[in-house]
Design a protein around this motif. Structure first.
Motif, PDB file in Angstrom:
ATOM      1  N   UNK A 103       1.843  60.133 -22.426  1.00 21.90           N
ATOM      2  CA  UNK A 103       0.431  60.496 -22.376  1.00 21.90           C
ATOM      3  C   UNK A 103       0.065  61.441 -23.512  1.00 21.90           C
ATOM      4  N   UNK A 104       1.024  62.269 -23.941  1.00 18.94           N
ATOM      5  CA  UNK A 104       0.773  63.231 -25.017  1.00 18.94           C
ATOM      6  C   UNK A 104       1.212  62.709 -26.377  1.00 18.94           C
ATOM      7  N   UNK A 105       1.455  61.391 -26.456  1.00 15.37           N
ATOM      8  CA  UNK A 105       1.685  60.768 -27.748  1.00 15.37           C
ATOM      9  C   UNK A 105       3.096  60.861 -28.274  1.00 15.37           C
ATOM     10  N   UNK A 106       4.059  61.115 -27.383  1.00 14.11           N
ATOM     11  CA  UNK A 106       5.462  61.114 -27.820  1.00 14.11           C
ATOM     12  C   UNK A 106       6.247  60.201 -26.902  1.00 14.11           C
ATOM     13  N   UNK A 107       7.390  59.790 -27.373  1.00 15.04           N
ATOM     14  CA  UNK A 107       8.240  58.900 -26.596  1.00 15.04           C
ATOM     15  C   UNK A 107       9.525  59.618 -26.218  1.00 15.04           C
ATOM     16  N   UNK A 108      10.180  59.085 -25.206  1.00 15.90           N
ATOM     17  CA  UNK A 108      11.478  59.638 -24.802  1.00 15.90           C
ATOM     18  C   UNK A 108      12.614  58.808 -25.370  1.00 15.90           C
ATOM     19  N   UNK A 109      12.289  57.901 -26.280  1.00 17.96           N
ATOM     20  CA  UNK A 109      13.310  57.079 -26.909  1.00 17.96           C
ATOM     21  C   UNK A 109      13.659  55.877 -26.051  1.00 17.96           C
ATOM     22  N   UNK A 110      14.683  55.144 -26.477  1.00 16.35           N
ATOM     23  CA  UNK A 110      15.188  54.033 -25.678  1.00 16.35           C
ATOM     24  C   UNK A 110      14.152  52.964 -25.429  1.00 16.35           C
ATOM     25  N   UNK A 111      14.060  52.541 -24.167  1.00 13.56           N
ATOM     26  CA  UNK A 111      13.155  51.458 -23.807  1.00 13.56           C
ATOM     27  C   UNK A 111      11.691  51.831 -23.956  1.00 13.56           C
ATOM     28  N   UNK A 112      11.382  53.124 -24.007  1.00 10.88           N
ATOM     29  CA  UNK A 112       9.989  53.524 -24.213  1.00 10.88           C
ATOM     30  C   UNK A 112       9.474  52.983 -25.541  1.00 10.88           C
ATOM     31  N   UNK A 150      -9.956  47.204 -14.669  1.00  5.94           N
ATOM     32  CA  UNK A 150      -9.955  45.923 -15.373  1.00  5.94           C
ATOM     33  C   UNK A 150      -8.518  45.423 -15.447  1.00  5.94           C
ATOM     34  N   UNK A 151      -8.264  44.272 -14.839  1.00  2.90           N
ATOM     35  CA  UNK A 151      -6.891  43.786 -14.725  1.00  2.90           C
ATOM     36  C   UNK A 151      -6.373  43.281 -16.058  1.00  2.90           C
ATOM     37  N   UNK A 152      -7.172  42.505 -16.766  1.00  2.52           N
ATOM     38  CA  UNK A 152      -6.698  41.898 -18.011  1.00  2.52           C
ATOM     39  C   UNK A 152      -7.797  41.887 -19.049  1.00  2.52           C
ATOM     40  N   UNK A 153      -7.422  42.155 -20.285  1.00  2.00           N
ATOM     41  CA  UNK A 153      -8.372  42.163 -21.397  1.00  2.00           C
ATOM     42  C   UNK A 153      -7.989  41.047 -22.366  1.00  2.00           C
ATOM     43  N   UNK A 154      -8.949  40.188 -22.700  1.00  2.00           N
ATOM     44  CA  UNK A 154      -8.759  39.189 -23.747  1.00  2.00           C
ATOM     45  C   UNK A 154      -9.583  39.623 -24.951  1.00  2.00           C
ATOM     46  N   UNK A 155      -8.998  39.524 -26.119  1.00  2.00           N
ATOM     47  CA  UNK A 155      -9.708  39.981 -27.305  1.00  2.00           C
ATOM     48  C   UNK A 155      -9.218  41.354 -27.731  1.00  2.00           C
ATOM     49  N   UNK A 156      -9.866  41.903 -28.745  1.00  2.00           N
ATOM     50  CA  UNK A 156      -9.400  43.153 -29.336  1.00  2.00           C
ATOM     51  C   UNK A 156      -9.859  44.355 -28.518  1.00  2.00           C
ATOM     52  N   UNK A 157      -8.921  45.224 -28.212  1.00  4.18           N
ATOM     53  CA  UNK A 157      -9.225  46.496 -27.565  1.00  4.18           C
ATOM     54  C   UNK A 157      -8.547  47.586 -28.395  1.00  4.18           C
ATOM     55  N   UNK A 158      -9.347  48.462 -28.957  1.00 10.00           N
ATOM     56  CA  UNK A 158      -8.815  49.474 -29.884  1.00 10.00           C
ATOM     57  C   UNK A 158      -7.854  50.426 -29.164  1.00 10.00           C
ATOM     58  N   UNK A 159      -6.643  50.561 -29.714  1.00 10.65           N
ATOM     59  CA  UNK A 159      -5.657  51.506 -29.204  1.00 10.65           C
ATOM     60  C   UNK A 159      -5.456  52.581 -30.260  1.00 10.65           C
ATOM     61  N   UNK A 160      -5.743  53.854 -29.957  1.00 10.65           N
ATOM     62  CA  UNK A 160      -5.542  54.908 -30.953  1.00 10.65           C
ATOM     63  C   UNK A 160      -4.081  55.034 -31.322  1.00 10.65           C
ATOM     64  N   UNK A 161      -3.813  55.282 -32.582  1.00  7.71           N
ATOM     65  CA  UNK A 161      -2.432  55.435 -33.044  1.00  7.71           C
ATOM     66  C   UNK A 161      -1.833  56.706 -32.512  1.00  7.71           C
ATOM     67  N   UNK A 162      -0.495  56.689 -32.337  1.00 12.35           N
ATOM     68  CA  UNK A 162       0.186  57.855 -31.777  1.00 12.35           C
ATOM     69  C   UNK A 162       0.762  58.716 -32.881  1.00 12.35           C
TER      70      UNK A 162
END
Length: 291
Positions: A136-145, A279-291
């Protein structure tokens, strides 16, 4: 203005580093208080490190250290994150994994309970909370994340769902090593871990918003000032009670942006009617902010 931006950026970096440290405490508690004493395999690289450590102890005269294995297994994934996600994301992922490896070494293994079900559930809750908070704070814990985030961008599946799917190998390994009852305990822990991650990591959860307003221009300007979201406008709507003219606005946001939407609506049209649904599913472009 530049000084203000530098101060804000420094504050963000401090917050990310603090979150990485908090995650390291959560995963160390989950591993050393619940999973290891209960013979429960964790999810992702933590579980894979446990598996290699267990097999080395059974087939060789030494036992490989889980914290060291965790760090080494993540090295190639740092390269993947550097290329596919972002450099800043990778740096903080490296910090989180390093903190986790150190804290696992420092916090002693403690037998809190002998009940494997409790170990599976509480280990999943504690680790899922720490992992979700980190994402949520824009970092990963590595591995499968890292793998999950790359696949989530390409498939639209939730991070928790991808994580659960990738952990089938860990569950099967737990069955062969500790016995099939422990495979089910590990599956329970991994399931709880994934669901808690999805509850905490709200950035991936999409919500459809319908706004009925008589101040459309003001509402649109306030929303787009705070969020990068497209808005569909339906003109010439009519209210059934007073028969006054209304405008209907449609947009899709992430649950993470809910607070920004509430602030925008209070500032632009507090009396607007706002309907929000998952919203269960989105078709088309949905902007995701970069981490």
């Amino acid at each position: 203005m530049d000084d203000l931006q530098r101060v804000m950026q420094r504050h963000q970096y401090t917050a990310k580093a603090s979150t990485a440290f908090l995650y390291s405490i959560c995963v160390s508690i989950a591993m050393n208080f619940f999973w290891q004493p209960g013979n429960i395999y964790a999810s992702g690289m933590n579980g894979f490190a446990q598996l290699l450590s267990t097999l080395s102890g059974r087939f060789f005269s030494f036992t490989l250290s889980i914290p060291i294995l965790l760090f080494l297994l993540n090295l190639p994934l740092f390269i993947l994150a550097w290329r596919q996600i972002s450099h800043r994301f990778t740096i903080f992922t490296f910090i989180a994994v390093s903190f986790a490896s150190v804290m696992m070494k420092l916090i002693p293994i403690t037998q809190v309970t002998f009940d494997p079900i409790i170990c599976a559930i509480f280990g999943g809750v504690v680790n899922g909370f720490g992992t979700g908070l980190a994402l949520k704070n824009g970092i990963s814990t590595g591995g499968l994340d890292i793998i999950s985030l790359v696949l989530q961008k390409r498939t639209g599946k939730s991070v928790g769902t991808i994580n659960i799917t990738c952990n089938l190998f860990i569950i099967i390994a737990a069955g062969f090593v500790f016995g099939w009852p422990y495979a089910f305990y590990s599956a329970l822990g991994i399931f709880v871990n994934g669901k808690v991650m999805d509850m905490v990591y709200t950035r991936q959860q999409k919500m459809q918003v319908m706004i009925v307003t008589d101040k459309p221009r003001k509402v649109i300007d306030n929303i787009q000032e705070r969020m990068r979201r497209g808005i569909t406008i339906v003109h010439d709507a009519e209210g059934a009670y007073h028969h006054d003219e209304k405008t209907i606005l449609f947009t899709v946001i992430s649950r993470y942006e809910m607070h920004n939407l509430q602030v925008a609506m209070r500032a632009s049209d507090p009396k607007a009617f706002v309907s929000i649904s998952d919203s269960v599913k989105i078709l088309g472009h949905f902007y995701e902010p970069s981490m």
